[in-house]
Design a protein around this motif. Sequence first.
Motif, PDB file in Angstrom:
ATOM      1  N   GLU A 338       2.587   7.370   4.710  1.00  0.00           N
ATOM      2  CA  GLU A 338       1.473   8.281   4.485  1.00  0.00           C
ATOM      3  C   GLU A 338       0.855   8.043   3.104  1.00  0.00           C
ATOM      4  OE1 GLU A 338       2.311  12.474   4.167  1.00  0.00           O
ATOM      5  OE2 GLU A 338       0.322  13.024   4.854  1.00  0.00           O
ATOM      6  N   ARG A 339       1.595   8.342   2.028  1.00  0.00           N
ATOM      7  CA  ARG A 339       1.016   8.174   0.684  1.00  0.00           C
ATOM      8  C   ARG A 339       1.701   7.078  -0.129  1.00  0.00           C
ATOM      9  NH1 ARG A 339      -1.538  13.457  -2.130  1.00  0.00           N
ATOM     10  NH2 ARG A 339      -2.280  11.785  -3.466  1.00  0.00           N
ATOM     11  N   THR A 340       2.738   6.491   0.394  1.00  0.00           N
ATOM     12  CA  THR A 340       3.367   5.378  -0.322  1.00  0.00           C
ATOM     13  C   THR A 340       2.356   4.234  -0.434  1.00  0.00           C
ATOM     14  OG1 THR A 340       5.472   5.981   0.685  1.00  0.00           O
ATOM     15  CG2 THR A 340       5.335   3.779  -0.295  1.00  0.00           C
ATOM     16  N   ASP A 341       2.280   3.619  -1.584  1.00  0.00           N
ATOM     17  CA  ASP A 341       1.341   2.520  -1.779  1.00  0.00           C
ATOM     18  C   ASP A 341       1.684   1.384  -0.802  1.00  0.00           C
ATOM     19  OD1 ASP A 341      -0.618   0.841  -3.051  1.00  0.00           O
ATOM     20  OD2 ASP A 341       1.065  -0.203  -3.965  1.00  0.00           O
ATOM     21  N   MET A 342       0.732   1.033   0.060  1.00  0.00           N
ATOM     22  CA  MET A 342       1.010   0.073   1.125  1.00  0.00           C
ATOM     23  C   MET A 342       1.296  -1.325   0.571  1.00  0.00           C
ATOM     24  SD  MET A 342       1.526  -0.002   4.306  1.00  0.00           S
ATOM     25  CE  MET A 342       0.716   1.167   5.383  1.00  0.00           C
ATOM     26  N   VAL A 343       0.655  -1.673  -0.525  1.00  0.00           N
ATOM     27  CA  VAL A 343       0.888  -3.001  -1.102  1.00  0.00           C
ATOM     28  C   VAL A 343       2.323  -3.083  -1.630  1.00  0.00           C
ATOM     29  CG1 VAL A 343       0.139  -4.642  -2.858  1.00  0.00           C
ATOM     30  CG2 VAL A 343      -1.560  -3.248  -1.649  1.00  0.00           C
ATOM     31  N   PHE A 346       4.621  -3.332   1.302  1.00  0.00           N
ATOM     32  CA  PHE A 346       4.605  -4.703   1.829  1.00  0.00           C
ATOM     33  C   PHE A 346       5.494  -5.610   0.978  1.00  0.00           C
ATOM     34  CE2 PHE A 346       2.218  -8.812   1.188  1.00  0.00           C
ATOM     35  CZ  PHE A 346       2.813  -9.469   2.257  1.00  0.00           C
ATOM     36  N   GLU A 347       5.409  -5.451  -0.341  1.00  0.00           N
ATOM     37  CA  GLU A 347       6.217  -6.294  -1.231  1.00  0.00           C
ATOM     38  C   GLU A 347       7.715  -6.103  -0.985  1.00  0.00           C
ATOM     39  OE1 GLU A 347       2.914  -6.154  -4.804  1.00  0.00           O
ATOM     40  OE2 GLU A 347       4.835  -5.163  -5.106  1.00  0.00           O
ATOM     41  N   VAL A 348       8.103  -4.855  -0.744  1.00  0.00           N
ATOM     42  CA  VAL A 348       9.534  -4.575  -0.589  1.00  0.00           C
ATOM     43  C   VAL A 348      10.003  -4.784   0.856  1.00  0.00           C
ATOM     44  CG1 VAL A 348      11.326  -2.793  -0.863  1.00  0.00           C
ATOM     45  CG2 VAL A 348       9.433  -2.911  -2.498  1.00  0.00           C
ATOM     46  N   LEU A 349       9.137  -4.460   1.812  1.00  0.00           N
ATOM     47  CA  LEU A 349       9.586  -4.384   3.211  1.00  0.00           C
ATOM     48  C   LEU A 349       8.911  -5.384   4.158  1.00  0.00           C
ATOM     49  CD1 LEU A 349       9.368  -0.497   3.478  1.00  0.00           C
ATOM     50  CD2 LEU A 349      11.486  -1.796   3.484  1.00  0.00           C
ATOM     51  N   GLY A 350       8.011  -6.199   3.607  1.00  0.00           N
ATOM     52  CA  GLY A 350       7.192  -7.057   4.465  1.00  0.00           C
ATOM     53  C   GLY A 350       7.972  -8.016   5.344  1.00  0.00           C
ATOM     54  N   ARG A 356       2.547   0.508   9.119  1.00  0.00           N
ATOM     55  CA  ARG A 356       1.414   1.218   9.733  1.00  0.00           C
ATOM     56  C   ARG A 356       0.785   2.164   8.715  1.00  0.00           C
ATOM     57  NH1 ARG A 356       1.380   4.585  15.492  1.00  0.00           N
ATOM     58  NH2 ARG A 356      -0.616   5.620  15.164  1.00  0.00           N
ATOM     59  N   GLY A 357      -0.507   2.257   8.750  1.00  0.00           N
ATOM     60  CA  GLY A 357      -1.228   3.172   7.860  1.00  0.00           C
ATOM     61  C   GLY A 357      -2.364   2.458   7.185  1.00  0.00           C
ATOM     62  N   ASN A 358      -2.758   2.933   6.023  1.00  0.00           N
ATOM     63  CA  ASN A 358      -2.616   4.281   5.550  1.00  0.00           C
ATOM     64  C   ASN A 358      -3.838   4.669   4.742  1.00  0.00           C
ATOM     65  OD1 ASN A 358      -1.968   3.014   3.088  1.00  0.00           O
ATOM     66  ND2 ASN A 358      -0.140   4.261   2.739  1.00  0.00           N
ATOM     67  N   LEU A 359      -4.988   4.766   5.453  1.00  0.00           N
ATOM     68  CA  LEU A 359      -6.209   5.262   4.810  1.00  0.00           C
ATOM     69  C   LEU A 359      -5.999   6.742   4.497  1.00  0.00           C
ATOM     70  CD1 LEU A 359      -8.842   3.639   7.208  1.00  0.00           C
ATOM     71  CD2 LEU A 359      -8.012   2.750   5.038  1.00  0.00           C
ATOM     72  N   SER A 360      -6.231   7.124   3.251  1.00  0.00           N
ATOM     73  CA  SER A 360      -5.832   8.479   2.842  1.00  0.00           C
ATOM     74  C   SER A 360      -6.657   9.557   3.533  1.00  0.00           C
ATOM     75  CB  SER A 360      -5.961   8.618   1.325  1.00  0.00           C
ATOM     76  OG  SER A 360      -7.320   8.746   0.972  1.00  0.00           O
ATOM     77  N   SER A 361      -6.049  10.726   3.632  1.00  0.00           N
ATOM     78  CA  SER A 361      -6.734  11.865   4.255  1.00  0.00           C
ATOM     79  C   SER A 361      -7.981  12.233   3.477  1.00  0.00           C
ATOM     80  CB  SER A 361      -5.800  13.073   4.309  1.00  0.00           C
ATOM     81  OG  SER A 361      -4.741  12.811   5.174  1.00  0.00           O
ATOM     82  N   ARG A 377     -10.823  -3.170   3.861  1.00  0.00           N
ATOM     83  CA  ARG A 377     -10.892  -4.541   3.356  1.00  0.00           C
ATOM     84  C   ARG A 377      -9.780  -4.807   2.341  1.00  0.00           C
ATOM     85  NH1 ARG A 377     -16.244  -7.590   1.042  1.00  0.00           N
ATOM     86  NH2 ARG A 377     -15.241  -9.595   0.735  1.00  0.00           N
ATOM     87  N   ARG A 378      -9.558  -3.833   1.457  1.00  0.00           N
ATOM     88  CA  ARG A 378      -8.506  -3.992   0.450  1.00  0.00           C
ATOM     89  C   ARG A 378      -7.129  -4.155   1.124  1.00  0.00           C
ATOM     90  NH1 ARG A 378      -4.629  -1.238  -2.491  1.00  0.00           N
ATOM     91  NH2 ARG A 378      -4.753   0.561  -1.099  1.00  0.00           N
ATOM     92  N   LEU A 379      -6.853  -3.300   2.109  1.00  0.00           N
ATOM     93  CA  LEU A 379      -5.553  -3.382   2.802  1.00  0.00           C
ATOM     94  C   LEU A 379      -5.412  -4.713   3.543  1.00  0.00           C
ATOM     95  CD1 LEU A 379      -5.190   0.255   4.216  1.00  0.00           C
ATOM     96  CD2 LEU A 379      -3.806  -0.794   2.424  1.00  0.00           C
ATOM     97  N   VAL A 380      -6.494  -5.136   4.189  1.00  0.00           N
ATOM     98  CA  VAL A 380      -6.449  -6.404   4.926  1.00  0.00           C
ATOM     99  C   VAL A 380      -6.187  -7.555   3.953  1.00  0.00           C
ATOM    100  CG1 VAL A 380      -7.869  -8.055   6.204  1.00  0.00           C
ATOM    101  CG2 VAL A 380      -7.857  -5.648   6.875  1.00  0.00           C
ATOM    102  N   GLU A 381      -6.913  -7.558   2.847  1.00  0.00           N
ATOM    103  CA  GLU A 381      -6.767  -8.671   1.885  1.00  0.00           C
ATOM    104  C   GLU A 381      -5.405  -8.666   1.215  1.00  0.00           C
ATOM    105  OE1 GLU A 381     -10.145  -8.231  -0.691  1.00  0.00           O
ATOM    106  OE2 GLU A 381     -11.504  -9.229   0.727  1.00  0.00           O
ATOM    107  N   GLN A 382      -4.922  -7.475   0.884  1.00  0.00           N
ATOM    108  CA  GLN A 382      -3.693  -7.411   0.085  1.00  0.00           C
ATOM    109  C   GLN A 382      -2.417  -7.313   0.920  1.00  0.00           C
ATOM    110  OE1 GLN A 382      -3.820  -4.838  -3.294  1.00  0.00           O
ATOM    111  NE2 GLN A 382      -5.950  -5.299  -3.718  1.00  0.00           N
ATOM    112  N   VAL A 383      -2.564  -7.022   2.199  1.00  0.00           N
ATOM    113  CA  VAL A 383      -1.369  -6.921   3.049  1.00  0.00           C
ATOM    114  C   VAL A 383      -1.469  -7.878   4.247  1.00  0.00           C
ATOM    115  CG1 VAL A 383       0.112  -5.389   4.407  1.00  0.00           C
ATOM    116  CG2 VAL A 383      -0.991  -4.523   2.328  1.00  0.00           C
TER     117      VAL A 383
END
Lengths: 419, 220
Positions: A338-343, A346-350, A356-361, A377-383
């Motif tokens: 939900e609010r954990t930084d997705m990048v 990804f670094e820790v769990l990729g 799954r996620g996570n455009l903020s509410s 776009r940011r999530l796609v590029e960075q993850v």
Amino acid sequence: MNAPAAEGASAAYDARWQRILDSVALRQPDRMPVMLYATFWLARYGGITCRQLMYDYEKCAELSERAILEFEPDAYTPMLFASACGQALETIGFKQLQWPGHGVGDNQPYQYLDREYMKAEEYDEFIFDPTGFYLRTYLPRVASAFEGFEDLPYFPGLHYMRLVAGIRPFAKPKVREALEKVIKAAEEIGRFGKHNAIFNQRMAGLGYPLTNGITSVAPYDFIADYFRGARGMMTDLFRHKDKLLAALEKSSIFLLRQTVAQAQASRNPIVFIPIHWAPDNFMSDQQFRTFWWPTFRKMMIGLIDAGLIPMPLWEADCTKRLEIIRDIPAGKCIYWFERTDMVKAFEVLGDVVALRGNLSSSLMTTGKPAEVDAEVRRLVEQVFHKGGKLILDASFGVPDETPVENVRAMFQAARKYAG
Amino acid sequence: MSDMTDQEKQLVEWLADMREEEALPLANKMLLEEHVDPMRVLELCRNAMDIVGKRFQAGEYFLPELVLAGEMLDKIGAIAKPLIKQAPGAAPSKLGRVLIGTVHGDLHDIGKNIVTFMLDINGFEVRDIGIDVPVQTFIDEVKSFKPAVLGLSGFLTLAFDSMKETIEAIEAAGLRKDLKIMVGGGQIDDAVRSYTGADAFGTTAITAVSLCKDWLGVAA
């Protein structure tokens, strides 16, 4: 509502489902999957009240179908089951929620009532005989249809002629009345389930898989949310540590059995598990490692061994937990944040899980479509483009107040930047 | 703690260390058997809560410790307060007034309660007006309580609009001048702060305390 013959729908279904399975198995999907999770947002989408959505199966199905056909998600959540449950809640006399017309306004979502549904001194009974505790104590507390079950016989120990004589309480007026109410509620819930099944079949016929057939719960959250309440649970960490650990252990066993049986019956391997009590701020690392994680991990391993795909939704910010929750077999789970930084996730769990996620509410509800586009776009590029098996969604599905153009922006951006 | 007896130090330490089974009997013994001034016992409790608050801010304690500390304080207070025979003189001075409530439509209160507790043990005079609070109630309470800071709490996304409405109504009522408004909750971020028109936002009780200290010119 017969499923229409749609040419290519079966192939489209298979392609969508394969995209999700590839992500789970940490294989590169042909494009980034994107999900539609909506509950009361459907009311906004369809211009009706939350109350209407909760009580009108047909309208809820119509809006759900309209949304699915407009956005063409790779999978959708069980929308009817999450939304059109008003009649079911009413017939069972459910006390743990307030819903439109029952405690909250017509245009508000249902809300859970955090209360103490089991007293601290009842741990022993719960641990010794959870079924008996459910029948005579818990069920009447949480749903009025069961009021009267307090008088049911105490089954363990009944034998031979004492068993014959022991069933007399079933003829008591209170018990008889409760049984009649429960049967009536079960019939209504059966109708609800049938609408749900018909809808899902129809969507499958149109090429759209359901993300998950069932939901489950982490043992700690099960006891905290549905039995002890937040305050009781937090003080139990000090006052009733051993009993709490025993209750968690016991619960992990029956929750696992029940979840496996239900998932197998649903014929959908993904098990959605909303996680409430794991966030960084809620307990210390030591408390998390002692009380929260061990029984949940055990349960996840049990689900994986049964061929299922656990999909926990880690609510709030769980950054400090990432290293701990990494300890599961690779390629078997979807971790929704939900609010954990997705990048960071990804670094820790990729190399272990699909994400799954996570455009903020706040972005979804108060942002502009261009801002939604930029965040996708940011999530796609960075993850996703860095090898992360990202399944795009909002942080906890589409928030109820989201303008429809922001949902369109999310789906369009997913296609634009990641296939 | 240099001016404390060994027994007093022990009580503070046990309370701060979450040793409820030892702390409560000691407090009861001091109050009921040794007839220690109840005001003194309550002062010791405040000292212990200071330590708890500092450990929370340092990331050593989390919500469970705050909840247990609050319950221990309530239990001791329930015994001590009836024993106070006369007005103890001036009440401890408070740093400033904070009004707090969960906005209308939202029934969540855990976060709000923690913020209330932390502000209280940090010396603020806090009035908590509960959950699902209508806009008009906030206006009435701002008028009567005259807080320096207003805290609006909410967990659901519907709270964004409720917060916005509440803040707009407070402005329309001419009450925004000299009033700082903070919004908080699990979904709140700077985008929500901007949307609602609040002065600041936070997702933890620690942020709430430091905002109030900054606004009221209290040294951290």
